[in-house]
Design a protein around this motif. Structure first.
Motif, PDB file in Angstrom:
ATOM      1  N   LEU A 132       0.836  -1.199   0.000  1.00  0.00           N
ATOM      2  CA  LEU A 132       0.000   0.000   0.000  1.00  0.00           C
ATOM      3  C   LEU A 132       0.873   1.253   0.000  1.00  0.00           C
ATOM      4  O   LEU A 132       0.637   2.193  -0.778  1.00  0.00           O
ATOM      5  CB  LEU A 132      -0.907  -0.005   1.230  1.00  0.00           C
ATOM      6  CG  LEU A 132      -1.789   1.249   1.422  1.00  0.00           C
ATOM      7  CD1 LEU A 132      -2.777   1.380   0.277  1.00  0.00           C
ATOM      8  CD2 LEU A 132      -2.509   1.198   2.769  1.00  0.00           C
ATOM      9  N   TYR A 133       1.886   1.260   0.853  1.00  0.00           N
ATOM     10  CA  TYR A 133       2.804   2.412   0.909  1.00  0.00           C
ATOM     11  C   TYR A 133       3.569   2.574  -0.400  1.00  0.00           C
ATOM     12  O   TYR A 133       3.816   3.695  -0.850  1.00  0.00           O
ATOM     13  CB  TYR A 133       3.799   2.235   2.061  1.00  0.00           C
ATOM     14  CG  TYR A 133       3.220   2.407   3.441  1.00  0.00           C
ATOM     15  CD1 TYR A 133       2.188   3.288   3.691  1.00  0.00           C
ATOM     16  CD2 TYR A 133       3.743   1.691   4.530  1.00  0.00           C
ATOM     17  CE1 TYR A 133       1.675   3.456   4.973  1.00  0.00           C
ATOM     18  CE2 TYR A 133       3.245   1.859   5.808  1.00  0.00           C
ATOM     19  CZ  TYR A 133       2.212   2.739   6.026  1.00  0.00           C
ATOM     20  OH  TYR A 133       1.713   2.903   7.297  1.00  0.00           O
ATOM     21  N   ALA A 154       1.411   4.205  -2.890  1.00  0.00           N
ATOM     22  CA  ALA A 154       1.116   5.591  -2.531  1.00  0.00           C
ATOM     23  C   ALA A 154       2.325   6.501  -2.693  1.00  0.00           C
ATOM     24  O   ALA A 154       2.193   7.642  -3.161  1.00  0.00           O
ATOM     25  CB  ALA A 154       0.601   5.649  -1.092  1.00  0.00           C
ATOM     26  N   PHE A 155       3.518   6.006  -2.310  1.00  0.00           N
ATOM     27  CA  PHE A 155       4.672   6.894  -2.215  1.00  0.00           C
ATOM     28  C   PHE A 155       5.676   6.757  -3.354  1.00  0.00           C
ATOM     29  O   PHE A 155       6.489   7.673  -3.557  1.00  0.00           O
ATOM     30  CB  PHE A 155       5.392   6.665  -0.881  1.00  0.00           C
ATOM     31  CG  PHE A 155       4.613   7.158   0.304  1.00  0.00           C
ATOM     32  CD1 PHE A 155       4.524   8.511   0.580  1.00  0.00           C
ATOM     33  CD2 PHE A 155       3.937   6.270   1.139  1.00  0.00           C
ATOM     34  CE1 PHE A 155       3.799   8.972   1.672  1.00  0.00           C
ATOM     35  CE2 PHE A 155       3.213   6.717   2.225  1.00  0.00           C
ATOM     36  CZ  PHE A 155       3.130   8.084   2.490  1.00  0.00           C
TER      37      PHE A 155
END
Length: 498
Positions: free
Chosen positions: A343-344, A347-348
């Protein structure tokens, strides 16, 4: 994610695309997504199942042994990627190798679903072997879809492909993890098998969209080479069977007889590769110097993965034993933490990439990014040390400790991992270009094997303690600072490589 097919911009009515890319990318995207779904779903359950009490359906294994097994298993997947590439290059071709690999992985997951201990461990062997075969070849087929390295769509195609990895890795713990923990462990493992079955079906139905190059064997074995390969494989299998058969008959077999040899092999084999390249008279003095520079990056990466890959082992044990499973009034199983990293990343990763572009001439060098990655992953275990101290006395701490630790790890990963493959291709001697790529993956194997040996030696009283997390984190931070201090020396060894 459903494939989005549209007419190609070329105007050819028979040429359909996937987000503007060759339609075969949809086949490979979905195959990889489902394979990663099955792999990460099983991995989210692995340590939890191994350490669960027999009354709860688990194997009641000691935490240190379970985390060492997890580390060795993860290391073996990357170790087997090397022979996996050999099968694709010399024996079956990438397309056939991936199809066979999918069948092996699917069989392995369904073997895990059988509530028999022997079947479980045989299933792990199948999954590791199949993953090694698949990992090396499916990325090669993505490259085959494009008109050479200069095709402007190529980088975008790999970006879409890697999104499939993260989508599968994100969804797996939320679904397979929930079913495995809340309903039945073996039903969860069976779900992973169904996921791989869907990936294999997608691949078989979509092979017509793949490049014809994917069916070719780039460097087929001669009859003599085939006979020699078969002979040495048979000898290796026979020796292994006799050795472990003797242990079993003598009632002396234990899991340590598997973990220790594999852990040692995972450290020795990369060393042998470096020695082989160093002793090759065809490698020029300049190439030798660049390989000395690459050795620094290899050691740094091994230390990084030694810590990063404990996200599913020691950090999962901490989640189970010392972390509250409630956040903002919502209860959830511990396996869900394994969804945080993908997920990170989703997102990043675009934000980090944009920052590097914005910095332009001030963009940190590869050496600085590696140092930042090491310091960052070490800091994540510093957070775990504080979390473990907060949990002393049996206190269950807030999930935000793990949420923060995983975030710091992911940001560190985005500093180090994307540039690792790039620097490997730039520093590799011409003769060993492909093998140095494989050697880069062995940094994961070496790091995981070092972690496994530490876990086996230290035992339950130390592994997962505040001192354990603190000392491991300190090693990475010190290594990162040393890398930054000596970066000019490394840059000189890199020669004309930016």
């Amino acid at each position: 994610m459903a494939p989005s097919l549209s007419k190609a911009a070329t105007g050819d009515p028979g040429n359909r695309t996937f987000f503007g890319h060759p339609s075969g990318l949809a086949t490979l995207f979905l195959t990889e997504m489902w394979e990663r779904f099955s792999f990460y779903g099983m991995r989210a359950l692995l340590v939890l199942y191994l350490t669960a009490e027999v009354a709860d359906g688990g194997l009641a294994m000691k935490a240190a042994t379970a985390t060492a097994l997890y580390s060795v298993y993860n290391a073996t997947v990357y170790l087997l990627a090397l022979p996996g590439g050999w099968f694709g290059d010399r024996l079956w071709g990438p397309r056939k190798t991936v199809a066979i690999a999918g069948g092996i992985i699917m069989t392995g997951h369904f073997l895990l679903a059988v509530p028999v201990e022997a079947s479980f461990f045989i299933g792990l062997v199948f999954i590791a072997a199949g993953s090694g075969l698949l990992k090396s070849n499916i990325s090669t087929m993505v490259g085959h879809l494009y008109d050479g390295p200069q095709d402007p769509r190529r980088d975008g195609g790999f970006t879409i492909f890697y999104m499939g990895i993260n989508i599968g890795a994100f969804l797996a713990p939320l679904t397979i993890g929930t079913v495995g923990q809340e309903v039945n462990w073996h039903l969860g493992f069976a779900m992973a098998g169904v996921g791989m079955a869907l990936g294999l079906l997608q691949f078989l139905l979509g092979t017509k969209h793949l490049s014809a190059k994917s069916s070719m064997v780039p460097s087929p074995l001669s009859a003599e080479e085939r006979a020699r390969a078969f002979k040495w494989t048979a000898v290796g299998v026979a020796v292994t069977a006799v050795f472990y058969g003797t242990l079993a008959l003598a009632n002396a077999f234990s899991i340590d007889w598997v973990l220790w040899p594999l852990s040692i092999a995972g450290i020795v084999l990369p060393g042998m590769y470096f020695v082989r390249i160093h002793r090759d008279p065809e490698v020029t003095a300049e190439e030798h110097r660049k390989m000395n520079g690459f050795l620094w990056f290899f050691i740094a990466a091994a230390i990084f993965w030694m810590i990063f890959d404990q996200s599913g082992s020691t950090m999962t044990v901490f989640a189970k034993d010392s972390t509250s499973s409630t956040l903002f009034g919502m209860d959830f199983p511990e396996s869900w933490y394994q969804s945080l990293n993908p997920l990170y990343v989703m997102a990043f990763a675009p934000i980090v990439a944009m920052i590097w572009v914005k910095l332009r001439s001030r963009n940190p060098s590869t050496t600085v990014k590696f140092g930042m990655g090491l310091v960052g992953v070490g800091a994540s275990f510093g957070i775990m040390m504080l979390a473990m101290a907060a949990a002393s006395g049996g206190e269950r701490v807030t999930p935000l400790w793990l949420v923060t630790a995983y975030l710091v790890q992911t940001l560190a990963e985005l500093c180090l991992s994307p540039v690792g493959l790039s620097v490997s291709t730039k520093l590799a001697p011409e003769k060993y270009a492909s093998q140095v790529m494989g050697l880069w993956f062995l940094a994961v194997t070496a790091g995981d094997c070092v972690a496994a040996i530490q876990q086996l030696v230290l035992g339950d009283e130390i592994v997962g303690s505040a001192a354990y997390f603190g000392s491991q984190g300190a090693i990475a931070v010190v290594a990162g600072i040393a890398f930054l201090i000596y970066r000019r020396k490394v840059i000189r060894l890199m020669g004309d490589v930016p």
